[in-house]
Design a protein around this motif. Structure first.
Motif, PDB file in Angstrom:
ATOM      1  N   ARG A 165       1.024   1.437  -1.155  1.00  0.00           N
ATOM      2  CA  ARG A 165      -0.034   2.246  -0.547  1.00  0.00           C
ATOM      3  C   ARG A 165      -0.779   1.453   0.531  1.00  0.00           C
ATOM      4  O   ARG A 165      -1.120   1.982   1.590  1.00  0.00           O
ATOM      5  N   GLY A 166      -1.041   0.182   0.237  1.00  0.00           N
ATOM      6  CA  GLY A 166      -1.705  -0.697   1.209  1.00  0.00           C
ATOM      7  C   GLY A 166      -0.880  -0.843   2.482  1.00  0.00           C
ATOM      8  O   GLY A 166      -1.421  -0.824   3.596  1.00  0.00           O
ATOM      9  N   MET A 167       0.433  -0.986   2.327  1.00  0.00           N
ATOM     10  CA  MET A 167       1.326  -1.076   3.494  1.00  0.00           C
ATOM     11  C   MET A 167       1.278   0.213   4.304  1.00  0.00           C
ATOM     12  O   MET A 167       1.207   0.188   5.531  1.00  0.00           O
ATOM     13  N   MET A 168       1.345   1.341   3.626  1.00  0.00           N
ATOM     14  CA  MET A 168       1.325   2.631   4.318  1.00  0.00           C
ATOM     15  C   MET A 168       0.012   2.786   5.105  1.00  0.00           C
ATOM     16  O   MET A 168       0.021   3.226   6.255  1.00  0.00           O
ATOM     17  N   ALA A 169      -1.098   2.393   4.490  1.00  0.00           N
ATOM     18  CA  ALA A 169      -2.400   2.469   5.173  1.00  0.00           C
ATOM     19  C   ALA A 169      -2.424   1.531   6.388  1.00  0.00           C
ATOM     20  O   ALA A 169      -2.887   1.902   7.471  1.00  0.00           O
ATOM     21  N   LEU A 170      -1.897   0.320   6.194  1.00  0.00           N
ATOM     22  CA  LEU A 170      -1.937  -0.701   7.243  1.00  0.00           C
ATOM     23  C   LEU A 170      -1.136  -0.279   8.475  1.00  0.00           C
ATOM     24  O   LEU A 170      -1.575  -0.486   9.611  1.00  0.00           O
ATOM     25  N   TYR A 171       0.026   0.323   8.238  1.00  0.00           N
ATOM     26  CA  TYR A 171       0.921   0.651   9.357  1.00  0.00           C
ATOM     27  C   TYR A 171       0.913   2.143   9.710  1.00  0.00           C
ATOM     28  O   TYR A 171       1.726   2.590  10.512  1.00  0.00           O
ATOM     29  N   GLY A 172       0.015   2.913   9.088  1.00  0.00           N
ATOM     30  CA  GLY A 172      -0.110   4.328   9.402  1.00  0.00           C
ATOM     31  C   GLY A 172       1.113   5.148   9.036  1.00  0.00           C
ATOM     32  O   GLY A 172       1.533   6.037   9.778  1.00  0.00           O
ATOM     33  N   LEU A 173       1.695   4.856   7.865  1.00  0.00           N
ATOM     34  CA  LEU A 173       2.910   5.558   7.421  1.00  0.00           C
ATOM     35  C   LEU A 173       2.567   6.609   6.367  1.00  0.00           C
ATOM     36  O   LEU A 173       1.679   6.400   5.544  1.00  0.00           O
ATOM     37  N   ASP A 174       3.296   7.713   6.374  1.00  0.00           N
ATOM     38  CA  ASP A 174       3.128   8.747   5.335  1.00  0.00           C
ATOM     39  C   ASP A 174       3.958   8.430   4.101  1.00  0.00           C
ATOM     40  O   ASP A 174       3.692   8.928   2.997  1.00  0.00           O
ATOM     41  N   ALA A 175       5.009   7.638   4.294  1.00  0.00           N
ATOM     42  CA  ALA A 175       5.882   7.225   3.188  1.00  0.00           C
ATOM     43  C   ALA A 175       6.478   5.881   3.581  1.00  0.00           C
ATOM     44  O   ALA A 175       6.381   5.473   4.744  1.00  0.00           O
ATOM     45  N   ILE A 176       7.067   5.193   2.623  1.00  0.00           N
ATOM     46  CA  ILE A 176       7.686   3.904   2.946  1.00  0.00           C
ATOM     47  C   ILE A 176       9.012   3.779   2.196  1.00  0.00           C
ATOM     48  O   ILE A 176       9.091   4.096   1.002  1.00  0.00           O
ATOM     49  N   THR A 177      10.029   3.363   2.901  1.00  0.00           N
ATOM     50  CA  THR A 177      11.343   3.158   2.266  1.00  0.00           C
ATOM     51  C   THR A 177      11.448   1.707   1.803  1.00  0.00           C
ATOM     52  O   THR A 177      10.698   0.836   2.278  1.00  0.00           O
ATOM     53  N   LYS A 178      12.403   1.462   0.913  1.00  0.00           N
ATOM     54  CA  LYS A 178      12.628   0.090   0.443  1.00  0.00           C
ATOM     55  C   LYS A 178      13.012  -0.805   1.623  1.00  0.00           C
ATOM     56  O   LYS A 178      12.596  -1.963   1.701  1.00  0.00           O
ATOM     57  N   ALA A 179      13.778  -0.286   2.550  1.00  0.00           N
ATOM     58  CA  ALA A 179      14.198  -1.085   3.719  1.00  0.00           C
ATOM     59  C   ALA A 179      12.995  -1.489   4.581  1.00  0.00           C
ATOM     60  O   ALA A 179      12.889  -2.646   5.010  1.00  0.00           O
ATOM     61  N   GLN A 180      12.081  -0.537   4.807  1.00  0.00           N
ATOM     62  CA  GLN A 180      10.865  -0.861   5.572  1.00  0.00           C
ATOM     63  C   GLN A 180      10.035  -1.908   4.829  1.00  0.00           C
ATOM     64  O   GLN A 180       9.554  -2.876   5.420  1.00  0.00           O
ATOM     65  N   PHE A 181       9.884  -1.675   3.540  1.00  0.00           N
ATOM     66  CA  PHE A 181       9.108  -2.583   2.694  1.00  0.00           C
ATOM     67  C   PHE A 181       9.675  -4.002   2.792  1.00  0.00           C
ATOM     68  O   PHE A 181       8.940  -4.973   2.978  1.00  0.00           O
ATOM     69  N   ASP A 182      10.999  -4.107   2.665  1.00  0.00           N
ATOM     70  CA  ASP A 182      11.645  -5.429   2.696  1.00  0.00           C
ATOM     71  C   ASP A 182      11.449  -6.114   4.046  1.00  0.00           C
ATOM     72  O   ASP A 182      11.312  -7.340   4.109  1.00  0.00           O
ATOM     73  N   ARG A 183      11.427  -5.318   5.106  1.00  0.00           N
ATOM     74  CA  ARG A 183      11.232  -5.902   6.445  1.00  0.00           C
ATOM     75  C   ARG A 183       9.835  -6.523   6.539  1.00  0.00           C
ATOM     76  O   ARG A 183       9.672  -7.639   7.028  1.00  0.00           O
ATOM     77  N   TYR A 184       8.829  -5.809   6.051  1.00  0.00           N
ATOM     78  CA  TYR A 184       7.469  -6.370   6.055  1.00  0.00           C
ATOM     79  C   TYR A 184       7.383  -7.595   5.139  1.00  0.00           C
ATOM     80  O   TYR A 184       6.786  -8.613   5.495  1.00  0.00           O
ATOM     81  N   ARG A 185       7.981  -7.462   3.970  1.00  0.00           N
ATOM     82  CA  ARG A 185       7.940  -8.574   3.004  1.00  0.00           C
ATOM     83  C   ARG A 185       8.533  -9.848   3.615  1.00  0.00           C
ATOM     84  O   ARG A 185       8.001 -10.939   3.450  1.00  0.00           O
ATOM     85  N   GLN A 186       9.644  -9.677   4.322  1.00  0.00           N
ATOM     86  CA  GLN A 186      10.275 -10.854   4.957  1.00  0.00           C
ATOM     87  C   GLN A 186       9.392 -11.440   6.055  1.00  0.00           C
ATOM     88  O   GLN A 186       9.342 -12.652   6.242  1.00  0.00           O
ATOM     89  N   ALA A 187       8.667 -10.570   6.768  1.00  0.00           N
ATOM     90  CA  ALA A 187       7.754 -11.051   7.813  1.00  0.00           C
ATOM     91  C   ALA A 187       6.626 -11.895   7.214  1.00  0.00           C
ATOM     92  O   ALA A 187       6.184 -12.871   7.818  1.00  0.00           O
ATOM     93  N   TYR A 188       6.179 -11.522   6.016  1.00  0.00           N
ATOM     94  CA  TYR A 188       5.075 -12.261   5.373  1.00  0.00           C
ATOM     95  C   TYR A 188       5.537 -13.589   4.763  1.00  0.00           C
ATOM     96  O   TYR A 188       4.723 -14.467   4.500  1.00  0.00           O
ATOM     97  N   SER A 189       6.810 -13.685   4.468  1.00  0.00           N
ATOM     98  CA  SER A 189       7.342 -14.863   3.766  1.00  0.00           C
ATOM     99  C   SER A 189       7.150 -16.113   4.641  1.00  0.00           C
ATOM    100  O   SER A 189       7.316 -16.036   5.862  1.00  0.00           O
ATOM    101  N   PRO A 190       6.789 -17.267   4.068  1.00  0.00           N
ATOM    102  CA  PRO A 190       6.716 -17.625   2.635  1.00  0.00           C
ATOM    103  C   PRO A 190       5.335 -17.447   1.990  1.00  0.00           C
ATOM    104  O   PRO A 190       5.073 -18.025   0.949  1.00  0.00           O
ATOM    105  N   TYR A 191       4.453 -16.657   2.608  1.00  0.00           N
ATOM    106  CA  TYR A 191       3.097 -16.509   2.055  1.00  0.00           C
ATOM    107  C   TYR A 191       2.803 -15.065   1.656  1.00  0.00           C
ATOM    108  O   TYR A 191       1.690 -14.561   1.837  1.00  0.00           O
ATOM    109  N   GLY A 192       3.805 -14.410   1.088  1.00  0.00           N
ATOM    110  CA  GLY A 192       3.660 -13.009   0.719  1.00  0.00           C
ATOM    111  C   GLY A 192       2.557 -12.738  -0.285  1.00  0.00           C
ATOM    112  O   GLY A 192       1.952 -11.659  -0.272  1.00  0.00           O
ATOM    113  N   SER A 193       2.273 -13.684  -1.161  1.00  0.00           N
ATOM    114  CA  SER A 193       1.238 -13.441  -2.186  1.00  0.00           C
ATOM    115  C   SER A 193      -0.130 -13.206  -1.548  1.00  0.00           C
ATOM    116  O   SER A 193      -0.897 -12.359  -2.008  1.00  0.00           O
ATOM    117  N   VAL A 194      -0.437 -13.947  -0.490  1.00  0.00           N
ATOM    118  CA  VAL A 194      -1.726 -13.741   0.190  1.00  0.00           C
ATOM    119  C   VAL A 194      -1.717 -12.377   0.890  1.00  0.00           C
ATOM    120  O   VAL A 194      -2.725 -11.659   0.873  1.00  0.00           O
TER     121      VAL A 194
END
Length: 205
Positions: A165-194
């Motif tokens: 939900r936080g990702m959808m709010a941040l990027y203005g998305l109505d829904a999020i796919t696993k592929a989109q999610f993984d792309r953001y997650r990889q961008a945050y790495s190696p500090y994804g927890s923050v």
């Protein structure tokens, strides 16, 4: 939070600067929100019980049950919870199956059948896989433990509805796919927890 020791997730300028440069939208949100503190429970057993209590219920309801457990049962330790009648654990406000799982995990930890401290030496995927052998512990609960007890730096959980939900709010998305999610997650790495710590806040704004 009663008698269980807590602290804040440890992060600083290095993680903040990295995430700001890695993702402009997240960087802007972090600047706007300022420092966000995330309470964690360094003891892995207490953190695991806390995560199981928090499964599938509201944060408010989970906090009520957690406070009751500490008030009525005393120390949230393997030996103490293994010795409690399952009805007493259930009486703190949870379904019987959840109480049984908590007591069984306490028994396994108390007898040495499961070594929670050993998780500290394992990489994320292995530690999560080991945790998922416990009754009632799925991937989301395992990932919450990695972040909220072991302070692993790169946990962004697809199974966490608020993070999505936080990702959808941040990027203005109505829904999020696993592929989109993984792309953001990889961008945050190696500090994804923050990133997760900020996404949790963004989910409820």
């Amino acid at each position: 939070m009663g008698n269980v020791a807590t602290k804040y997730f440890d992060y600083g300028e290095r993680e903040i600067n990295y995430l700001r440069s890695a993702d402009a939208a997240l960087g802007a949100a972090m600047a706007r929100l300022g420092r966000v503190e995330r309470v964690i429970i360094p003891d892995p057993f207490a953190a695991l019980v806390h995560a199981i209590v928090g499964q599938l219920v509201s944060v408010k309801a989970a906090n009520t049950v957690w406070e009751r457990m500490q008030d009525r049962l005393g120390e949230i330790s393997p030996r103490n919870l293994a010795a409690q009648p399952v009805e007493r654990i259930q009486g703190c406000g949870m379904p019987l199956t959840k109480a049984e799982r908590i007591r069984e995990i306490a028994r396994m930890a108390a007898t040495g059948a499961f070594d929670l401290q050993e998780l500290r030496r394992l990489p994320d995927a292995e530690a999560a896989a080991r945790l998922m052998t416990l009754p009632g512990v799925g991937k989301w609960t395992a990932e919450m433990l990695l972040l909220h007890a072991l302070e692993r730096p790169d946990i962004v959980s697809w199974g966490d509805i608020a993070i999505r939900r936080g990702m959808m709010a941040l990027y203005g998305l109505d829904a999020i796919t696993k592929a989109q999610f993984d792309r953001y997650r990889q961008a945050y790495s190696p500090y994804g927890s923050v990133a997760s710590i900020y996404l949790w806040v963004l989910a409820y704004e």
